[in-house]
Motif scaffolding. Structure first.
Motif, PDB file in Angstrom:
ATOM      1  N   ALA A  40      59.791  11.384  -4.050  1.00  0.00           N
ATOM      2  CA  ALA A  40      59.841   9.932  -4.212  1.00  0.00           C
ATOM      3  C   ALA A  40      58.495   9.318  -3.856  1.00  0.00           C
ATOM      4  N   ASN A  41      58.240   8.119  -4.385  1.00  0.00           N
ATOM      5  CA  ASN A  41      57.004   7.399  -4.082  1.00  0.00           C
ATOM      6  C   ASN A  41      57.199   6.650  -2.763  1.00  0.00           C
ATOM      7  N   LEU A  42      56.888   7.328  -1.655  1.00  0.00           N
ATOM      8  CA  LEU A  42      57.044   6.728  -0.331  1.00  0.00           C
ATOM      9  C   LEU A  42      55.877   5.815   0.027  1.00  0.00           C
ATOM     10  N   LEU A  43      54.741   6.006  -0.629  1.00  0.00           N
ATOM     11  CA  LEU A  43      53.563   5.197  -0.311  1.00  0.00           C
ATOM     12  C   LEU A  43      53.710   3.776  -0.833  1.00  0.00           C
ATOM     13  N   GLU A  44      54.142   3.667  -2.097  1.00  0.00           N
ATOM     14  CA  GLU A  44      54.408   2.369  -2.733  1.00  0.00           C
ATOM     15  C   GLU A  44      53.209   1.430  -2.682  1.00  0.00           C
ATOM     16  N   ASP A  91      49.798  12.824  -7.406  1.00  0.00           N
ATOM     17  CA  ASP A  91      50.514  12.614  -8.658  1.00  0.00           C
ATOM     18  C   ASP A  91      51.565  13.712  -8.828  1.00  0.00           C
ATOM     19  N   GLN A  92      52.189  13.749 -10.013  1.00  0.00           N
ATOM     20  CA  GLN A  92      53.253  14.716 -10.255  1.00  0.00           C
ATOM     21  C   GLN A  92      52.761  15.987 -10.929  1.00  0.00           C
ATOM     22  N   ILE A 101      54.599  17.732   7.104  1.00  0.00           N
ATOM     23  CA  ILE A 101      53.998  16.661   6.314  1.00  0.00           C
ATOM     24  C   ILE A 101      54.993  16.194   5.249  1.00  0.00           C
ATOM     25  N   ARG A 102      55.184  14.894   5.168  1.00  0.00           N
ATOM     26  CA  ARG A 102      56.098  14.330   4.165  1.00  0.00           C
ATOM     27  C   ARG A 102      55.383  14.198   2.818  1.00  0.00           C
ATOM     28  N   ARG A 103      56.121  14.484   1.745  1.00  0.00           N
ATOM     29  CA  ARG A 103      55.554  14.404   0.397  1.00  0.00           C
ATOM     30  C   ARG A 103      55.850  13.048  -0.225  1.00  0.00           C
ATOM     31  N   SER A 104      54.893  12.581  -1.027  1.00  0.00           N
ATOM     32  CA  SER A 104      55.062  11.358  -1.803  1.00  0.00           C
ATOM     33  C   SER A 104      54.329  11.537  -3.116  1.00  0.00           C
ATOM     34  N   MET A 105      54.908  11.070  -4.222  1.00  0.00           N
ATOM     35  CA  MET A 105      54.283  11.243  -5.535  1.00  0.00           C
ATOM     36  C   MET A 105      54.322   9.945  -6.331  1.00  0.00           C
ATOM     37  N   SER A 106      53.274   9.740  -7.127  1.00  0.00           N
ATOM     38  CA  SER A 106      53.210   8.585  -8.010  1.00  0.00           C
ATOM     39  C   SER A 106      54.254   8.702  -9.103  1.00  0.00           C
ATOM     40  N   ARG A 107      54.563   7.569  -9.707  1.00  0.00           N
ATOM     41  CA  ARG A 107      55.433   7.604 -10.871  1.00  0.00           C
ATOM     42  C   ARG A 107      54.693   8.234 -12.047  1.00  0.00           C
TER      43      ARG A 107
END
Length: 386
Positions: free
Chosen positions: A217-221, A296-297, A315-321
């Motif tokens: 999910a995009n956690l950074l937003e 990114d994805q 480390i938590r993962r976050s990805m762009s749409r």
């Protein structure tokens, strides 16, 4: 009185790639050990050990040192090369000044005398030194005197910015030196000195997602900020060009200070490339659990190996749409700046590695003013907040 124990700083370690880059700055670029250690925030003993080990491995240690005559000849040749390079650099700056009158030429000489010898300037412009000294002895107006002093400072700030700074950063650099001047005046002086910054190219989206791979999910937003170091990292890859083919560059930035904490270069854009950049970042920063890593994805970041390394370090993962470059704009902006200031075509892979090390580790991390952190350098910003 209660004694407060100071938290011990984790011992830093560096990858072999980082050590090799630091050694190349000493052995190939001609910089001193103390200068490189200061630029990279290293200890002198550590860097000397790396350099001595590299010399021993290559068989170029003290037993094979040059004789006194050879050193003198080498010094003489280097001086000649520096003079030729200086003359070539100056010829590029002259432009159409040969067609101008003596006053314009003399003004140029006075503005450049801090960087080049007056004899060389007069010889290339076809004027006499006596004429220049006679013109210089005439008392100029007070505003003209201030302009001439500011021109030297403006050109110095432009040079320190590796000829990439525009008027906003040069104006801020002068303010940091205690020079009170308007930005409009800086723009005028830059135009008179023919100084320009490097403009960014328009962004083109070329990245594609990895179908079938697990997406986070995009956690950074998009708030590209952090309250403390090692809270939010962003990573991405880009392509560079050599005559032998493409090179892939992976990098990771700490959003707190925009410090490039890890990077790697390879002929192939695989999961191993991003893992090398991540390994450098983990060794250098020793982040606590809970760090957010955004990317990114792409398949390199969605691979099982990448997930496993991130999970192992908490480390938590976050990805762009998918296909949305704005979700990782901070990283896209860094690559855009790098290519505009350094270029994206290199003579060879080894040349690219040396230039990237100097651009990232020496200039960007330690010296370049960043607008997102109040026009401070990333390392300077972190030291001030510590």
């Amino acid at each position: 009185m209660v004694e407060v124990k100071k938290e011990r700083r984790p011992r830093r370690s560096y990858t072999e790639e980082f050590k090799a880059g630091a050694v190349r700055l000493v052995l190939e670029e001609g910089k001193t050990v103390s200068q490189v250690a200061r630029d990279l925030d290293l200890t002198l003993s550590a860097l000397r050990t790396w350099v001595e080990q590299a010399r021993a491995d290559s068989g170029k240690g003290k037993p094979g040192a040059l004789t006194s005559a050879e050193r003198q000849e080498l010094t003489k040749l280097r001086k000649q090369v520096r003079e030729l390079e200086m003359e070539r650099t100056l010829l590029k700056k002259l432009g159409g000044l040969h067609r101008e009158g003596e006053r314009v030429k003399f003004e140029f000489i006075r503005a450049q005398q801090a960087h080049f010898s007056i004899s060389l300037l007069c010889r290339l412009l076809g004027v006499s030194r006596s004429g220049f000294y006679a013109w210089r002895s005439r008392p100029p107006s007070s505003r003209k005197r201030v302009d001439e002093r500011l021109k030297v400072l403006v050109r110095g700030a432009h040079t320190l910015g590796r000829r990439a700074y525009g008027s906003p950063r040069i104006h801020r650099a002068l303010r940091n030196q205690g020079v009170h001047v308007s930005r409009k005046r800086v723009i005028r002086l830059m135009q008179e000195e023919r100084l320009v910054g490097r403009a960014r190219r328009r962004y083109r989206c070329t990245a594609e997602g990895a179908p079938g791979q697990p997406v986070a999910a995009n956690l950074l937003e998009r708030p590209f900020t952090a309250q403390r170091p090692n809270q939010r990292w962003v990573g991405d890859t880009t392509e560079l060009t050599t005559p032998d083919g493409k090179l892939s560059l992976a990098a990771i930035i700490d959003l707190y200070s925009r410090f490039v904490v890890g990077w790697a270069l390879s002929a192939m854009n695989t999961r191993h490339l991003v893992l090398q950049a991540l390994d450098m970042a983990l060794r250098r920063r020793c982040p606590p659990e809970g760090l957010l890593h955004h990317s990114d994805q792409g398949s390199t970041y969605a691979s099982e190996d990448s997930q496993r390394v991130l999970a192992r370090h908490g480390i938590r993962r976050s990805m762009s749409r998918r296909g949305n470059c704005y979700d990782n704009a901070a990283m896209e902006s860094r690559f855009s700046t790098l290519k505009n200031e350094l270029g994206e075509f290199f003579e060879s892979a080894s040349s690219a590695r040396v230039k990237l090390f100097d651009s990232i580790e020496v200039f960007y991390n330690q010296q370049r003013m960043h607008s997102a952190i109040g026009y401070a350098a990333p390392a300077e910003f972190e030291r001030a907040a510590a």
